[in-house]
Write a protein that holds these residues in place. Sequence first.
Motif, PDB file in Angstrom:
ATOM      1  N   MET A   1     -34.923   0.972 -17.442  1.00  9.64           N
ATOM      2  CA  MET A   1     -33.924   1.562 -18.506  1.00  9.64           C
ATOM      3  C   MET A   1     -32.447   1.624 -17.949  1.00  9.64           C
ATOM      4  N   ARG A   2     -31.662   1.418 -18.842  1.00  5.75           N
ATOM      5  CA  ARG A   2     -30.270   1.775 -18.445  1.00  5.75           C
ATOM      6  C   ARG A   2     -29.363   2.134 -19.774  1.00  5.75           C
ATOM      7  N   ASP A   3     -28.526   3.202 -19.353  1.00  2.00           N
ATOM      8  CA  ASP A   3     -27.505   3.732 -20.438  1.00  2.00           C
ATOM      9  C   ASP A   3     -26.330   2.752 -20.515  1.00  2.00           C
ATOM     10  N   TYR A   4     -26.131   2.179 -21.640  1.00  2.00           N
ATOM     11  CA  TYR A   4     -24.919   1.277 -21.842  1.00  2.00           C
ATOM     12  C   TYR A   4     -23.786   2.227 -22.768  1.00  2.00           C
ATOM     13  N   ILE A   5     -22.339   1.727 -22.233  1.00  5.10           N
ATOM     14  CA  ILE A   5     -21.527   2.387 -22.922  1.00  5.10           C
ATOM     15  C   ILE A   5     -20.429   1.232 -23.283  1.00  5.10           C
ATOM     16  N   HIS A   6     -19.999   1.518 -24.358  1.00  5.65           N
ATOM     17  CA  HIS A   6     -18.855   0.572 -24.896  1.00  5.65           C
ATOM     18  C   HIS A   6     -17.514   0.789 -24.031  1.00  5.65           C
ATOM     19  N   ILE A   7     -16.758  -0.400 -23.694  1.00  5.74           N
ATOM     20  CA  ILE A   7     -15.581  -0.052 -23.137  1.00  5.74           C
ATOM     21  C   ILE A   7     -14.496   0.430 -23.700  1.00  5.74           C
ATOM     22  N   ASP A   8     -14.446   0.554 -25.078  1.00  5.88           N
ATOM     23  CA  ASP A   8     -13.517   1.460 -25.830  1.00  5.88           C
ATOM     24  C   ASP A   8     -13.778   2.831 -25.576  1.00  5.88           C
ATOM     25  N   ASP A   9     -15.212   3.104 -25.355  1.00  3.80           N
ATOM     26  CA  ASP A   9     -15.604   4.672 -25.442  1.00  3.80           C
ATOM     27  C   ASP A   9     -15.164   4.981 -23.886  1.00  3.80           C
ATOM     28  N   LEU A  10     -15.323   4.170 -22.855  1.00  2.00           N
ATOM     29  CA  LEU A  10     -14.875   4.649 -21.493  1.00  2.00           C
ATOM     30  C   LEU A  10     -13.582   4.667 -21.194  1.00  2.00           C
ATOM     31  N   ALA A  11     -12.560   3.745 -22.001  1.00  2.00           N
ATOM     32  CA  ALA A  11     -11.311   3.896 -21.754  1.00  2.00           C
ATOM     33  C   ALA A  11     -10.822   5.301 -22.481  1.00  2.00           C
ATOM     34  N   VAL A  12     -11.306   5.558 -23.709  1.00  2.00           N
ATOM     35  CA  VAL A  12     -10.958   6.736 -24.418  1.00  2.00           C
ATOM     36  C   VAL A  12     -11.396   8.101 -23.473  1.00  2.00           C
ATOM     37  N   ALA A  13     -12.474   8.144 -22.557  1.00  2.00           N
ATOM     38  CA  ALA A  13     -12.653   9.135 -21.805  1.00  2.00           C
ATOM     39  C   ALA A  13     -11.889   9.139 -20.784  1.00  2.00           C
ATOM     40  N   HIS A  14     -11.474   8.015 -20.264  1.00  2.00           N
ATOM     41  CA  HIS A  14     -10.411   7.839 -18.996  1.00  2.00           C
ATOM     42  C   HIS A  14      -9.259   8.406 -19.606  1.00  2.00           C
ATOM     43  N   VAL A  15      -8.668   8.008 -20.604  1.00  2.00           N
ATOM     44  CA  VAL A  15      -7.438   8.840 -21.236  1.00  2.00           C
ATOM     45  C   VAL A  15      -7.494  10.203 -21.372  1.00  2.00           C
ATOM     46  N   LEU A  16      -8.417  10.865 -22.017  1.00  2.00           N
ATOM     47  CA  LEU A  16      -8.610  12.070 -22.147  1.00  2.00           C
ATOM     48  C   LEU A  16      -8.824  12.952 -20.669  1.00  2.00           C
ATOM     49  N   ALA A  17      -9.493  12.324 -19.754  1.00  2.00           N
ATOM     50  CA  ALA A  17      -9.523  13.121 -18.455  1.00  2.00           C
ATOM     51  C   ALA A  17      -8.003  12.866 -17.777  1.00  2.00           C
ATOM     52  N   LEU A  18      -7.228  12.054 -18.097  1.00  2.00           N
ATOM     53  CA  LEU A  18      -5.593  11.843 -17.492  1.00  2.00           C
ATOM     54  C   LEU A  18      -5.037  13.098 -18.208  1.00  2.00           C
ATOM     55  N   GLU A  19      -5.087  13.122 -19.509  1.00  2.00           N
ATOM     56  CA  GLU A  19      -4.563  14.227 -20.585  1.00  2.00           C
ATOM     57  C   GLU A  19      -4.814  15.530 -19.940  1.00  2.00           C
ATOM     58  N   ALA A  20      -6.074  15.661 -19.624  1.00  2.00           N
ATOM     59  CA  ALA A  20      -6.588  17.222 -19.145  1.00  2.00           C
ATOM     60  C   ALA A  20      -5.867  17.238 -17.757  1.00  2.00           C
ATOM     61  N   LEU A  21      -5.766  16.362 -16.967  1.00  2.00           N
ATOM     62  CA  LEU A  21      -4.766  16.688 -15.676  1.00  2.00           C
ATOM     63  C   LEU A  21      -3.582  16.843 -15.977  1.00  2.00           C
ATOM     64  N   GLU A  22      -2.892  16.276 -16.770  1.00  2.00           N
ATOM     65  CA  GLU A  22      -1.617  16.394 -17.185  1.00  2.00           C
ATOM     66  C   GLU A  22      -1.311  18.043 -17.449  1.00  2.00           C
ATOM     67  N   GLN A  23      -2.426  18.456 -18.314  1.00  2.00           N
ATOM     68  CA  GLN A  23      -2.202  19.910 -18.654  1.00  2.00           C
ATOM     69  C   GLN A  23      -2.562  21.074 -17.811  1.00  2.00           C
ATOM     70  N   GLY A  24      -2.944  20.474 -16.707  1.00  2.00           N
ATOM     71  CA  GLY A  24      -3.071  21.323 -15.710  1.00  2.00           C
ATOM     72  C   GLY A  24      -4.714  21.521 -15.179  1.00  2.00           C
ATOM     73  N   SER A  25      -5.529  20.927 -15.773  1.00  2.00           N
ATOM     74  CA  SER A  25      -6.991  20.994 -15.374  1.00  2.00           C
ATOM     75  C   SER A  25      -7.087  20.627 -14.039  1.00  2.00           C
ATOM     76  N   PRO A  26      -8.188  21.003 -13.412  1.00  2.00           N
ATOM     77  CA  PRO A  26      -8.640  20.349 -11.878  1.00  2.00           C
ATOM     78  C   PRO A  26      -9.224  18.986 -12.060  1.00  2.00           C
ATOM     79  N   THR A  27      -9.185  18.544 -11.099  1.00  2.00           N
ATOM     80  CA  THR A  27      -9.744  16.956 -10.790  1.00  2.00           C
ATOM     81  C   THR A  27     -11.441  17.417 -11.042  1.00  2.00           C
TER      82      THR A  27
END
Length: 116
Positions: free
Chosen positions: A1-27
């Motif tokens: 059993m494996r969990d699959y994720i769409h590449i677009d969803d993965l890309a959106v998560a990366h953008v959101l994480a980068l935006e959080a870093l830009e706003q001062g959130s910790p790594t």
Amino acid sequence: MRDYIHIDDLAVAHVLALEALEQGSPTATYNLGSGRGYSVLEVIKAAEKVTGQKVPYRFGPRRPGDPGVLVASAEKAIEELGWRPQYTSLEEIIATAWKWYSNNPDGFSAGCSQMS
């Protein structure tokens, strides 16, 4: 059993994480996935349904060291980043990949040779 994720969803998560870093959130580290596991046979059957083609396969032994189930909990990404996968079914994920492949039967190689 494996969990699959769409590449677009993965890309959106990366953008959101980068935006959080830009706003001062910790790594931070996040697990990303749908929270649902699928067997290899379920993936094959979904691919057959989406493509209308038979997928040849054979059963074999599990690889040594492979966990039986690997499913992500994306709760931290949902809570901290506001991320949610938009492609929530295996059929949706496969359908977008099949559409891309159908429109690009030579894959990236055609585009790469034009870029050189």
